[in-house]
Design a protein around this motif. Structure first.
Motif, mmCIF file in Angstrom:
data_model
loop_
_atom_site.group_PDB
_atom_site.id
_atom_site.type_symbol
_atom_site.label_atom_id
_atom_site.label_comp_id
_atom_site.label_asym_id
_atom_site.label_seq_id
_atom_site.Cartn_x
_atom_site.Cartn_y
_atom_site.Cartn_z
ATOM 1 N N PRO A 38 0.908 -1.134 0.021
ATOM 2 C CA PRO A 38 0.004 0.132 0.004
ATOM 3 C C PRO A 38 0.822 1.431 0.026
ATOM 4 O O PRO A 38 0.347 2.205 -0.694
ATOM 5 C CB PRO A 38 -0.775 -0.180 1.249
ATOM 6 C CG PRO A 38 -0.741 -1.463 1.432
ATOM 7 C CD PRO A 38 0.524 -2.186 0.982
ATOM 8 N N THR A 39 2.109 1.226 0.699
ATOM 9 C CA THR A 39 2.937 2.331 0.818
ATOM 10 C C THR A 39 3.426 2.493 -0.618
ATOM 11 O O THR A 39 3.371 3.837 -1.289
ATOM 12 C CB THR A 39 3.888 2.117 2.078
ATOM 13 O OG1 THR A 39 3.405 1.375 2.822
ATOM 14 C CG2 THR A 39 4.581 3.580 2.429
ATOM 15 N N LEU B 94 0.969 4.264 -2.631
ATOM 16 C CA LEU B 94 0.453 5.692 -2.276
ATOM 17 C C LEU B 94 1.594 6.469 -2.994
ATOM 18 O O LEU B 94 1.478 7.366 -3.636
ATOM 19 C CB LEU B 94 0.753 5.716 -1.123
ATOM 20 C CG LEU B 94 -0.732 5.876 -0.207
ATOM 21 C CD1 LEU B 94 -0.404 5.751 1.407
ATOM 22 C CD2 LEU B 94 -1.637 6.665 -0.507
ATOM 23 N N VAL B 95 2.994 6.115 -3.081
ATOM 24 C CA VAL B 95 4.106 6.880 -3.478
ATOM 25 C C VAL B 95 4.116 6.964 -5.053
ATOM 26 O O VAL B 95 3.904 7.908 -5.605
ATOM 27 C CB VAL B 95 5.544 6.293 -3.018
ATOM 28 C CG1 VAL B 95 6.424 7.146 -3.747
ATOM 29 C CG2 VAL B 95 5.471 6.334 -1.652
ATOM 30 N N LEU C 52 1.107 8.922 -6.314
ATOM 31 C CA LEU C 52 1.139 10.298 -6.122
ATOM 32 C C LEU C 52 2.022 10.816 -7.187
ATOM 33 O O LEU C 52 1.526 11.902 -7.930
ATOM 34 C CB LEU C 52 1.863 10.631 -4.694
ATOM 35 C CG LEU C 52 2.407 12.064 -4.619
ATOM 36 C CD1 LEU C 52 1.288 13.026 -4.496
ATOM 37 C CD2 LEU C 52 3.423 12.193 -3.401
ATOM 38 N N THR D 75 0.076 11.020 -10.566
ATOM 39 C CA THR D 75 -0.949 11.710 -10.594
ATOM 40 C C THR D 75 -0.339 13.382 -10.978
ATOM 41 O O THR D 75 -0.783 14.348 -11.607
ATOM 42 C CB THR D 75 -1.662 11.900 -9.420
ATOM 43 O OG1 THR D 75 -2.196 10.518 -9.139
ATOM 44 C CG2 THR D 75 -3.002 12.953 -9.530
#
Lengths: 185, 181
Positions: free
Chosen positions: B68-69, B72-73, B76, B79
């Protein structure tokens, strides 16, 4: 590491990511909206040949009737789906106040690469054959009209011609429509 | 794949031609060179930045939930690249929008995070992800240039089956070269 510590770290990472995204969004939002506005009416400029339409406001979703400031209709723009060789061909069709075509574009299609895709302006100028035509011209030359078939793609050619013809016929027979957009002089 | 920290990850262990990762963009966005450059460049930036960030955070990332980490990175970074391209390279963005957004699930990036970034120092990760990214961009360029060149005489090359055929022929050529006597 305990579950609580794992959850805490994941939550912290999520919060940092959300904050970073919010920051970049705030920095780029105005530019992105300006870019989207800049291209919103480009298809209308294409099918009418009138560069002033790039600065229209309001809806850009056809059917549209574009009028002058005095309220006189200048162009009508329709979409029409034709049944092509490999699936639907979506056509964007521009008509002026005298029921003459100002332009046609295939906005989406699945016609064969190298053959039927000549309806696409990135591949061929064929679709410009409709420019300035009236209803009576819109048929294959062999059928008494003025449009040449695409070599090797008679199904595609006939589909586009029938779509444009039917759309124009409806436009000619329809009562005058309300203005949807006004051109700034 | 023991030693990933030298130039072998660009050629011998190339993410595409050796590990067969990232095949979806390889086949989907390579109809022409300019789209291949756009997606290759975006993937390169996301790969390098996200892997350096993951390496910097490697002692913070919870051992029980690394994936999950990473997501997320990587999400990010992707995006942010999407937003920057929408703001500053809008015409390119319009051509490759769909494939740009799915850079986030590019296996080359995730595999690199899990195999290299979580174990290595920032500097080693930086060097390694630049090399891996260069290998990926080169693969996209090679397929893109071949398809665009061949498609003038053979329209099939620009269609999806052409992507499979040309990527397979290039892979066969690479294997033949690698296994020469």
């Amino acid at each position: 590491m305990s579950i609580a510590a794992t959850a805490w770290r994941l939550g912290l990472a999520g919060a940092v990511v959300a904050a970073a995204l919010g920051g970049v969004d705030a920095l780029t939002r105005a530019r992105i909206q300006a870019n989207e506005q800049r291209v919103r009416f480009v298809p209308l400029v294409e099918v009418t040949g009138d560069a002033r339409l790039a600065n229209l406001r309001g809806s850009s979703a056809p059917p549209l009737t574009v009028c002058s400031v005095s309220g006189a209709p200048l162009y009508s723009v329709f979409v029409r789906s034709a049944r092509g060789y490999a699936g639907p061909i979506e056509l964007l069709i521009g008509v002026d106040a005298k029921n003459r075509l100002t332009g046609v574009r295939a906005i989406s299609h699945r016609e064969t690469a190298g053959i039927g895709d000549a309806i696409d302006t990135r591949k061929s100028l064929w679709i410009h054959a409709f420019d300035q035509r009236r209803l009576a011209d819109i048929a294959l030359i062999g059928d008494g009209g003025s449009i040449d078939a695409i070599s090797g793609a008679s199904v595609t050619s006939r589909a586009v011609i029938k779509g444009v013809h039917d759309a124009l016929e409806e436009a000619v027979g329809a009562p005058p429509r309300n203005c949807s957009n006004v051109v700034d002089e | 794949m023991s030693s990933m920290s030298d130039t072998t990850s660009a050629w011998r262990d190339n993410a595409v031609w050796h590990q067969l990762l990232g095949l979806c963009p390889l086949l989907a966005v390579t109809t022409n060179v300019s789209d291949a450059v756009a997606i290759g460049g975006a993937t390169f930036v996301v790969l390098v930045v996200s892997n350096v960030a993951i390496s910097a955070l490697r002692n913070f990332i919870p051992a029980a939930a690394p994936l999950p980490t990473y997501m997320l990175v990587i999400g990010l970074c992707t995006t942010i690249v999407v937003m920057l391209m929408q703001a500053y390279a809008f015409d390119v963005f319009q051509r490759v929008a769909l494939f740009l957004q799915i850079v986030v699930v590019n296996c080359v990036i995730l595999a690199h995070a899990d195999r290299v970034a979580r174990h290595q120092t920032i500097v080693k990760t930086l060097i390694d992800s630049v090399v891996t990214g260069a290998g990926f961009v080169t693969a996209l360029l090679l397929v893109g240039a071949t398809r665009q060149g061949v498609s003038y005489g053979l329209p099939l090359a620009s269609l999806p089956p052409g992507a499979f055929l040309i990527a397979a022929l290039l892979l066969a050529a690479k294997n033949a070269w690698a296994s020469r006597a």
